[in-house]
Write an enzyme that holds these catalytic residues in place. Structure first.
Site, PDB file in Angstrom:
ATOM      1  N   LYS A   1       0.834  -1.210   0.000  1.00 20.87           N
ATOM      2  CA  LYS A   1       0.000   0.000   0.000  1.00 20.87           C
ATOM      3  C   LYS A   1       0.860   1.247   0.000  1.00 20.87           C
ATOM      4  CE  LYS A   1      -4.138  -2.028   1.852  1.00 20.87           C
ATOM      5  NZ  LYS A   1      -5.091  -2.218   2.898  1.00 20.87           N
ATOM      6  N   ARG A   2       2.104   1.085   0.392  1.00 19.08           N
ATOM      7  CA  ARG A   2       2.983   2.259   0.453  1.00 19.08           C
ATOM      8  C   ARG A   2       3.649   2.566  -0.894  1.00 19.08           C
ATOM      9  NH1 ARG A   2       3.096   0.108   5.439  1.00 19.08           N
ATOM     10  NH2 ARG A   2       4.392  -1.603   4.753  1.00 19.08           N
TER      11      ARG A   2
END
Ligand code: GLU
Length: 490
Positions: A255-256
């Site tokens: 997600k980063r």
């Protein structure tokens, strides 16, 4: 009697609706709809440290935008309300007490820090980490002492020893887990709030969920959930765990990772169409068989099955996402795409908040030039800058065209003819170009390229007459004059 198909999407409200979550929701939705069943959205918010305010509402809004609608949830209620776990604490309490009374769970007074330290020691000794036996049996004296120390217990589930649990998974077949690798796990925290693994079972059971379709990351939770079903003597739902989504380097999507757009809201903001996203998401793991890749939601509902969901990971290909959206964008009415482009043009400062009718028509014309080639509506900004900004950005290669010998004559002639026209329309522009040809004897590339480069800065572009019309008379004359005088000065 066959069981009604009841599927659910059960997000924890920890952030925006992610590609992975949206895919999970979609597969549950499609499978429910395919089988004439119900689709339920339940919010799993018992891990309060991770909750983000309004995340549940936003996720639901984005699901709705995708066209994934539900039959029961916290907004519309339903026969098994409430659909938010923090509103169901009383329900869980009864079931926790039942397990405690039956000796299938016990109070553990050790703190998280103590348990973590014990766990680390076990790992250091090369042992499988497990809760120490002495926590399972607390004498009344110890209990009194712990309570005098101000400790509040958590509730642990007593994992049956020497057992194996088989997850019968619709996608990956039978997966066996041995309890020798599992320690007693927390089902209720000291503050009285149950953990995910417990609450999920109670809710799936009470809400009569027939199939649980969720991400592979939950597969290892499933044997624990099976133990709880068994402890209550309940039948477990049919499970299906979806393979991971990998990035193009073949790594698990993080997600980063900012190089991939991962949240549905971002796609929405960029001007993607929900039907394109749905079509793209369904192909992340499901294959219809055959070459065809374009499917409407209704078509997918007709043919969707878990049997055609792939066991191996899906690769997220953003080029394909763009291609898919372009496919859908092209087919939409120009007015709709114009309306989707307008906020982007406003944000760029290209157009005003309140467009006049003529202003709207102009924007529509400009969007019309690019509808075929846009992957998503935000791209209208760089594509159309030349229509809105006074300063022309000259493409380095294109600019060479302007050094050709015929250029001053061609541009001056074109400018003169345009000025002589009473009106500025696509027709008068065409007529002026013809007149230049007649007057100067230059035609084809020698005529059109200087005009195009001088007015747009680019050697290639959309239809020249239309582009000139949409740039507007005044700007076109100014741009022509600028190049003419530069050539004279040179
Ligand atoms: N609340 C879980 C999550 O957001 C879903 C678990 C499940 O579907 O069982 O990952």
């Amino acid at each position: 009697m066959t069981r009604e198909f009841r599927l659910r999407y059960a997000p924890s409200p920890t952030g925006h609706l992610h590609i992975g979550g949206a895919r999970t929701a979609l597969f549950n939705y499609l499978y429910a709809r395919r089988n004439g069943g119900k689709f339920i959205v339940r919010i799993e918010d018992t891990d309060q440290t991770r909750n983000v305010e309004n995340a549940a509402e936003k996720q639901m809004e984005n699901l709705k935008w995708l066209g994934v609608d539900w039959d029961e949830s916290m907004d519309i209620g339903g026969p098994y309300a409430p659909y938010r776990q923090m509103e169901r604490l009383d329900i869980y309490r009864g079931y926790i007490d039942q397990l405690l009374a039956e000796g299938k769970a016990y109070y553990c007074y050790a703190t998280k820090e103590e348990l973590d330290a014990e766990r680390e020691e076990q790992i250091a000794r090369n042992e499988t980490p497990k809760i120490a036996e002495h926590h399972r049996h607390v004498t009344p004296e110890q209990k009194a002492q712990y309570e005098a120390e101000g400790r509040t217990p958590s509730v642990h589930f007593l994992v049956p020893e020497g057992r194996s649990y088989v997850v019968n998974d619709s996608i990956r077949g039978e997966v066996t887990f041995d309890t020798s690798d599992m320690g007693d796990f927390v089902i209720c925290r000291p503050d009285g709030i149950p953990t995910y693994n417990f609450a999920v079972v109670i809710d799936d059971y009470l809400m009569k969920i027939s199939h649980v379709v969720r991400g592979e990351e939950h597969l290892s939770n499933t044997p624990r959930q099976l133990m709880i079903y068994e402890a209550f003597g309940w039948e477990a739902p049919q499970f299906a765990h979806l393979a991971l989504i990998l990035n193009q380097e073949g790594k698990k999507m993080s997600k980063r990772d900012e190089s991939i757009i991962q949240f549905i809201e971002q796609y929405r903001d960029l001007g993607f169409l929900p039907e394109a996203i749905v079509n793209f998401l369904v192909l992340l793991g499901w294959s219809p068989g055959g070459e065809e890749e374009i499917f409407s939601k209704e078509q997918i509902i007709d043919i969707f099955s878990l049997e055609r969901v792939n066991k191996s990971p899906a690769v997220f290909d953003s080029t394909k996402m763009n291609w898919m959206n372009n496919h859908y964008l092209k087919a939409k009415p120009l007015e709709l795409i114009t309306d989707m482009c307008i906020p982007h043009l406003q944000k760029a400062g290209f157009i005003e908040e309140n467009l006049s009718e003529a202003g709207y028509e102009r924007v529509k014309g400009i969007v019309g030039l690019y509808q075929e080639q846009m992957s998503y509506c935000a791209q209208i900004v760089p594509l159309s800058a030349l229509f809105f900004l006074d300063e022309v950005v000259y493409d380095e290669e294109a600019v060479a065209v302007l050094t050709e010998p015929q250029v001053p004559e061609v541009l001056a002639s074109f400018k003169k003819h345009l000025e002589e026209q009473g009106e500025y329309t696509v027709e008068t522009i065409k007529a002026s170009l013809k007149a230049v040809q007649k007057e100067t004897g230059h035609k084809g590339k020698a005529l059109f390229m200087p005009v195009r480069v001088a007015t747009t800065g680019q050697a290639h572009g959309r239809d020249l007459d239309q582009s000139l019309y949409l740039i507007g008379r005044e700007q076109v004359l100014t741009r022509l004059e600028r190049v003419i005088s530069e050539r004279q000065g040179a």
